[in-house]
Design a protein around this motif. Structure first.
Motif, PDB file in Angstrom:
ATOM      1  N   THR A 254       0.816  -1.220   0.000  1.00 47.42           N
ATOM      2  CA  THR A 254       0.000   0.000   0.000  1.00 47.42           C
ATOM      3  C   THR A 254       0.848   1.268   0.000  1.00 47.42           C
ATOM      4  OG1 THR A 254      -0.173  -0.095   2.425  1.00 47.42           O
ATOM      5  CG2 THR A 254      -1.944  -1.115   1.148  1.00 47.42           C
ATOM      6  N   GLU A 255       2.136   1.142   0.271  1.00 47.98           N
ATOM      7  CA  GLU A 255       3.028   2.293   0.160  1.00 47.98           C
ATOM      8  C   GLU A 255       3.308   2.617  -1.311  1.00 47.98           C
ATOM      9  OE1 GLU A 255       4.281   4.210   2.681  1.00 47.98           O
ATOM     10  OE2 GLU A 255       2.999   3.055   4.036  1.00 47.98           O
ATOM     11  N   LYS A 256       3.121   1.612  -2.178  1.00 41.09           N
ATOM     12  CA  LYS A 256       3.459   1.778  -3.593  1.00 41.09           C
ATOM     13  C   LYS A 256       2.231   1.888  -4.495  1.00 41.09           C
ATOM     14  CE  LYS A 256       7.638  -1.035  -2.969  1.00 41.09           C
ATOM     15  NZ  LYS A 256       8.331  -2.301  -3.361  1.00 41.09           N
ATOM     16  N   VAL A 257       1.217   1.047  -4.236  1.00 41.35           N
ATOM     17  CA  VAL A 257       0.044   0.975  -5.119  1.00 41.35           C
ATOM     18  C   VAL A 257      -1.225   0.925  -4.275  1.00 41.35           C
ATOM     19  CG1 VAL A 257      -1.125  -0.311  -6.957  1.00 41.35           C
ATOM     20  CG2 VAL A 257       1.383  -0.269  -6.874  1.00 41.35           C
ATOM     21  N   PHE A 258      -2.205   1.722  -4.672  1.00 42.33           N
ATOM     22  CA  PHE A 258      -3.523   1.719  -4.026  1.00 42.33           C
ATOM     23  C   PHE A 258      -4.383   0.638  -4.678  1.00 42.33           C
ATOM     24  CE2 PHE A 258      -7.995   2.870  -4.098  1.00 42.33           C
ATOM     25  CZ  PHE A 258      -8.252   3.292  -2.804  1.00 42.33           C
ATOM     26  N   VAL A 259      -4.992  -0.210  -3.848  1.00 40.04           N
ATOM     27  CA  VAL A 259      -5.943  -1.222  -4.337  1.00 40.04           C
ATOM     28  C   VAL A 259      -7.206  -1.155  -3.481  1.00 40.04           C
ATOM     29  CG1 VAL A 259      -6.398  -3.663  -4.795  1.00 40.04           C
ATOM     30  CG2 VAL A 259      -4.083  -2.758  -5.104  1.00 40.04           C
ATOM     31  N   ALA A 260      -8.354  -1.044  -4.151  1.00 42.52           N
ATOM     32  CA  ALA A 260      -9.650  -1.044  -3.457  1.00 42.52           C
ATOM     33  C   ALA A 260     -10.505  -2.199  -3.967  1.00 42.52           C
ATOM     34  CB  ALA A 260     -10.375   0.278  -3.698  1.00 42.52           C
ATOM     35  N   GLY A 261     -11.124  -2.900  -3.045  1.00 42.95           N
ATOM     36  CA  GLY A 261     -12.062  -3.969  -3.392  1.00 42.95           C
ATOM     37  C   GLY A 261     -13.439  -3.660  -2.845  1.00 42.95           C
ATOM     38  N   SER A 262     -14.326  -4.626  -2.988  1.00 40.44           N
ATOM     39  CA  SER A 262     -15.685  -4.447  -2.472  1.00 40.44           C
ATOM     40  C   SER A 262     -16.324  -5.809  -2.238  1.00 40.44           C
ATOM     41  CB  SER A 262     -16.527  -3.643  -3.471  1.00 40.44           C
ATOM     42  OG  SER A 262     -17.881  -3.652  -3.104  1.00 40.44           O
ATOM     43  N   ASP A 263     -16.795  -6.033  -1.042  1.00 36.26           N
ATOM     44  CA  ASP A 263     -17.483  -7.230  -0.517  1.00 36.26           C
ATOM     45  C   ASP A 263     -16.893  -7.637   0.817  1.00 36.26           C
ATOM     46  OD1 ASP A 263     -19.429  -7.621  -2.441  1.00 36.26           O
ATOM     47  OD2 ASP A 263     -18.269  -9.093  -3.577  1.00 36.26           O
ATOM     48  N   ALA A 264     -15.664  -7.160   1.095  1.00 35.46           N
ATOM     49  CA  ALA A 264     -15.002  -7.462   2.371  1.00 35.46           C
ATOM     50  C   ALA A 264     -14.873  -8.959   2.622  1.00 35.46           C
ATOM     51  CB  ALA A 264     -15.745  -6.790   3.531  1.00 35.46           C
ATOM     52  N   ASP A 265     -14.385  -9.689   1.596  1.00 36.19           N
ATOM     53  CA  ASP A 265     -14.051 -11.097   1.810  1.00 36.19           C
ATOM     54  C   ASP A 265     -12.932 -11.187   2.837  1.00 36.19           C
ATOM     55  OD1 ASP A 265     -15.930 -11.833  -0.027  1.00 36.19           O
ATOM     56  OD2 ASP A 265     -14.513 -12.393  -1.608  1.00 36.19           O
ATOM     57  N   LEU A 266     -12.903 -12.281   3.582  1.00 35.09           N
ATOM     58  CA  LEU A 266     -11.922 -12.443   4.651  1.00 35.09           C
ATOM     59  C   LEU A 266     -10.489 -12.281   4.132  1.00 35.09           C
ATOM     60  CD1 LEU A 266     -11.097 -13.127   7.532  1.00 35.09           C
ATOM     61  CD2 LEU A 266     -11.321 -15.561   6.950  1.00 35.09           C
ATOM     62  N   ARG A 267     -10.183 -12.890   3.007  1.00 34.87           N
ATOM     63  CA  ARG A 267      -8.833 -12.794   2.453  1.00 34.87           C
ATOM     64  C   ARG A 267      -8.440 -11.337   2.211  1.00 34.87           C
ATOM     65  NH1 ARG A 267      -7.604 -16.004  -3.014  1.00 34.87           N
ATOM     66  NH2 ARG A 267      -9.555 -14.946  -3.565  1.00 34.87           N
ATOM     67  N   ASN A 268      -9.390 -10.549   1.730  1.00 37.69           N
ATOM     68  CA  ASN A 268      -9.077  -9.156   1.425  1.00 37.69           C
ATOM     69  C   ASN A 268      -8.893  -8.316   2.681  1.00 37.69           C
ATOM     70  OD1 ASN A 268     -10.824 -10.352  -0.911  1.00 37.69           O
ATOM     71  ND2 ASN A 268      -9.596  -8.716  -1.815  1.00 37.69           N
ATOM     72  N   ILE A 269      -9.663  -8.619   3.712  1.00 38.63           N
ATOM     73  CA  ILE A 269      -9.464  -7.910   4.985  1.00 38.63           C
ATOM     74  C   ILE A 269      -8.097  -8.270   5.555  1.00 38.63           C
ATOM     75  CG2 ILE A 269     -10.359  -7.556   7.311  1.00 38.63           C
ATOM     76  CD1 ILE A 269     -12.109  -6.403   5.049  1.00 38.63           C
ATOM     77  N   GLN A 270      -7.697  -9.525   5.381  1.00 38.62           N
ATOM     78  CA  GLN A 270      -6.358  -9.925   5.811  1.00 38.62           C
ATOM     79  C   GLN A 270      -5.289  -9.213   4.982  1.00 38.62           C
ATOM     80  OE1 GLN A 270      -6.869 -14.149   5.312  1.00 38.62           O
ATOM     81  NE2 GLN A 270      -7.412 -14.485   7.455  1.00 38.62           N
ATOM     82  N   TYR A 271      -5.553  -9.021   3.690  1.00 41.53           N
ATOM     83  CA  TYR A 271      -4.621  -8.260   2.843  1.00 41.53           C
ATOM     84  C   TYR A 271      -4.447  -6.825   3.362  1.00 41.53           C
ATOM     85  CZ  TYR A 271      -4.588 -11.765  -0.960  1.00 41.53           C
ATOM     86  OH  TYR A 271      -4.422 -12.893  -1.720  1.00 41.53           O
ATOM     87  N   ILE A 272      -5.540  -6.253   3.838  1.00 43.59           N
ATOM     88  CA  ILE A 272      -5.456  -4.892   4.390  1.00 43.59           C
ATOM     89  C   ILE A 272      -4.542  -4.878   5.606  1.00 43.59           C
ATOM     90  CG2 ILE A 272      -6.761  -3.053   5.532  1.00 43.59           C
ATOM     91  CD1 ILE A 272      -9.122  -3.733   3.695  1.00 43.59           C
ATOM     92  N   VAL A 273      -4.720  -5.862   6.492  1.00 45.17           N
ATOM     93  CA  VAL A 273      -3.861  -5.964   7.675  1.00 45.17           C
ATOM     94  C   VAL A 273      -2.396  -6.153   7.272  1.00 45.17           C
ATOM     95  CG1 VAL A 273      -3.332  -7.389   9.693  1.00 45.17           C
ATOM     96  CG2 VAL A 273      -5.706  -6.853   9.141  1.00 45.17           C
ATOM     97  N   GLN A 274      -2.170  -6.929   6.221  1.00 46.16           N
ATOM     98  CA  GLN A 274      -0.807  -7.237   5.765  1.00 46.16           C
ATOM     99  C   GLN A 274      -0.186  -6.094   4.960  1.00 46.16           C
ATOM    100  OE1 GLN A 274      -1.527 -10.822   3.514  1.00 46.16           O
ATOM    101  NE2 GLN A 274      -2.268 -11.916   5.319  1.00 46.16           N
ATOM    102  N   GLY A 275      -0.975  -5.052   4.655  1.00 46.91           N
ATOM    103  CA  GLY A 275      -0.452  -3.932   3.898  1.00 46.91           C
ATOM    104  C   GLY A 275      -0.400  -4.161   2.402  1.00 46.91           C
ATOM    105  N   LYS A 276      -1.138  -5.158   1.904  1.00 46.97           N
ATOM    106  CA  LYS A 276      -1.180  -5.441   0.470  1.00 46.97           C
ATOM    107  C   LYS A 276      -2.336  -4.718  -0.231  1.00 46.97           C
ATOM    108  CE  LYS A 276       0.831 -10.080   0.881  1.00 46.97           C
ATOM    109  NZ  LYS A 276       0.624 -11.522   0.597  1.00 46.97           N
ATOM    110  N   GLN A 277      -3.420  -4.514   0.487  1.00 43.66           N
ATOM    111  CA  GLN A 277      -4.614  -3.853  -0.066  1.00 43.66           C
ATOM    112  C   GLN A 277      -4.940  -2.653   0.809  1.00 43.66           C
ATOM    113  OE1 GLN A 277      -7.840  -6.464  -1.197  1.00 43.66           O
ATOM    114  NE2 GLN A 277      -9.395  -4.928  -0.760  1.00 43.66           N
TER     115      GLN A 277
END
Length: 357
Positions: A254-277
């Motif tokens: 997330t320091e390099k590229v902004f990524v936005a999703g929609s539905d809040a799947d568990l994997r994606n929320i984990q990506y947010i915690v990990q700094g990927k999304q």
């Protein structure tokens, strides 16, 4: 003798009144319960591909059954012909109302007409069909989803880049899908209002496929020499495909590229915690599924009445064919900072699921 007759008469009258009182409570209540249990509701989702749809299914069925109805459920694997066959089958099985999330929002009016021919009302679920009849609609505000994503992107540019300038990729879902179009329009409004942003691609993906989204991202990274600043995705699955491609180039950060999703799947929320999304949108499923089940039963119980005479709290939305009575349920922006206050506090996920602790 007269006193005995008088006492017998008094007891008889009392017992009769008491029996009538009991009848007003139990048999009538029992009849109402039986009436509800006789209801048969059809519920068809377009797919179970995304994680969220397990929640839609379980919550809808739980609510309908709690209200005494039987639910016939199916999903269509994003296949239009499969959905047609499922609708025909449920109508033959005697459903009294159909709740439908259409695979193809542009042609699903024909499925509604098929149901109407048999006197069955149809409640749209989540995706508004276009240019066709519909009795009622329960949905989230898809335009607001795109706008929330776009606004979060603007804040990211300000904080990470110090200016609102960069290349944007809009990763869309199914072609001609009304939800994909509405979400994209919300994001596009933000992009167009910021002249420093350059939209390099606006591409649809069949079946909302994460694999196709990954392929699109890989192609774009090659074309633009990895110089893409932001990806706005119509759902979490598409965002996962984008992140898979970014990871191969060391850009899932997330320091390099902004990524936005929609539905809040568990994997994606984990990506947010990990700094990927960077962000996702939590479309609150419980009010959506519960409200759809409640309205379905209300309409099924009163088949001869118009939906607008039975349901309250709706607004009219034009779908190109008619004004459809519609109830809109809330959407919420999820960031790394507010995960605990949103999806965890709302009971969507537990801390253990997200943080692994």
């Amino acid at each position: 003798m007269k006193r005995e007759n008088h006492s017998l008469f008094t007891i008889t009258v009392f017992l009769t009144i008491f029996a009538m009182f009991l009848l007003t409570l139990f048999p009538i209540g029992g009849a109402r319960e039986a009436e509800a249990q006789d209801l048969k509701i059809g519920f068809i989702l377009k797919t179970m591909q995304e994680e969220r749809y397990q929640t839609d299914k379980s919550l809808f069925i739980a609510r309908a059954e709690a209200l005494g109805a039987q639910v016939l459920f199916d999903s269509s694997s994003n296949d239009e012909l499969t959905q047609l066959r499922q609708v025909e089958k449920m109508l033959d099985e005697g459903i009294q109302l159909l709740v439908l999330q259409p695979v193809n929002t542009g042609t699903a009016g024909n499925l509604v007409r098929l149901a109407h021919e048999k006197g069955i009302k149809v409640v749209g679920y989540d995706s508004m069909l276009q240019d066709g009849p519909l009795d009622f609609m329960v949905m989230q505000d898809s335009w607001a989803v795109g706008k929330l994503q776009g606004q979060a992107m603007i804040e990211w540019f300000k904080y990470k880049k110090g200016k609102i300038e960069g290349k944007i990729a809009l990763i869309m879902g199914e072609p001609q899908d009304s939800n994909a179009a509405a979400m994209s329009s919300g994001a596009l409004e933000i992009i167009k209002n910021n002249p420093g942003l350059k939209l390099i691609v606006q591409r649809s993906h069949l079946d909302w496929s994460p694999d196709l989204a990954r392929e699109t991202t890989e192609t774009l990274l090659v074309k633009f020499n990895n110089k893409i600043d932001a990806f706005i995705c119509n759902n979490s699955g598409l965002a996962s495909g984008v992140i898979a491609a970014l990871s191969l180039e060391g850009l899932a950060d997330t320091e390099k590229v902004f990524v936005a999703g929609s539905d809040a799947d568990l994997r994606n929320i984990q990506y947010i915690v990990q700094g990927k999304q960077t962000v996702d949108i939590w479309k609150k499923i419980k009010p959506l599924a519960y409200k759809a089940a409640e309205i379905a039963i209300l309409l099924a119980k009163k088949p001869d009445k118009a939906a607008t005479d039975v349901v309250e709290g709706f607004k009219m939305i034009n779908n190109g064919f008619m004004n459809v009575p519609t109830i809109i349920t809330p959407v919420v922006l999820v960031t790394k900072e507010n995960i605990d206050r949103t999806v965890i506090a709302g009971g969507f996920f537990t801390k253990e699921q997200i943080y692994g602790k």
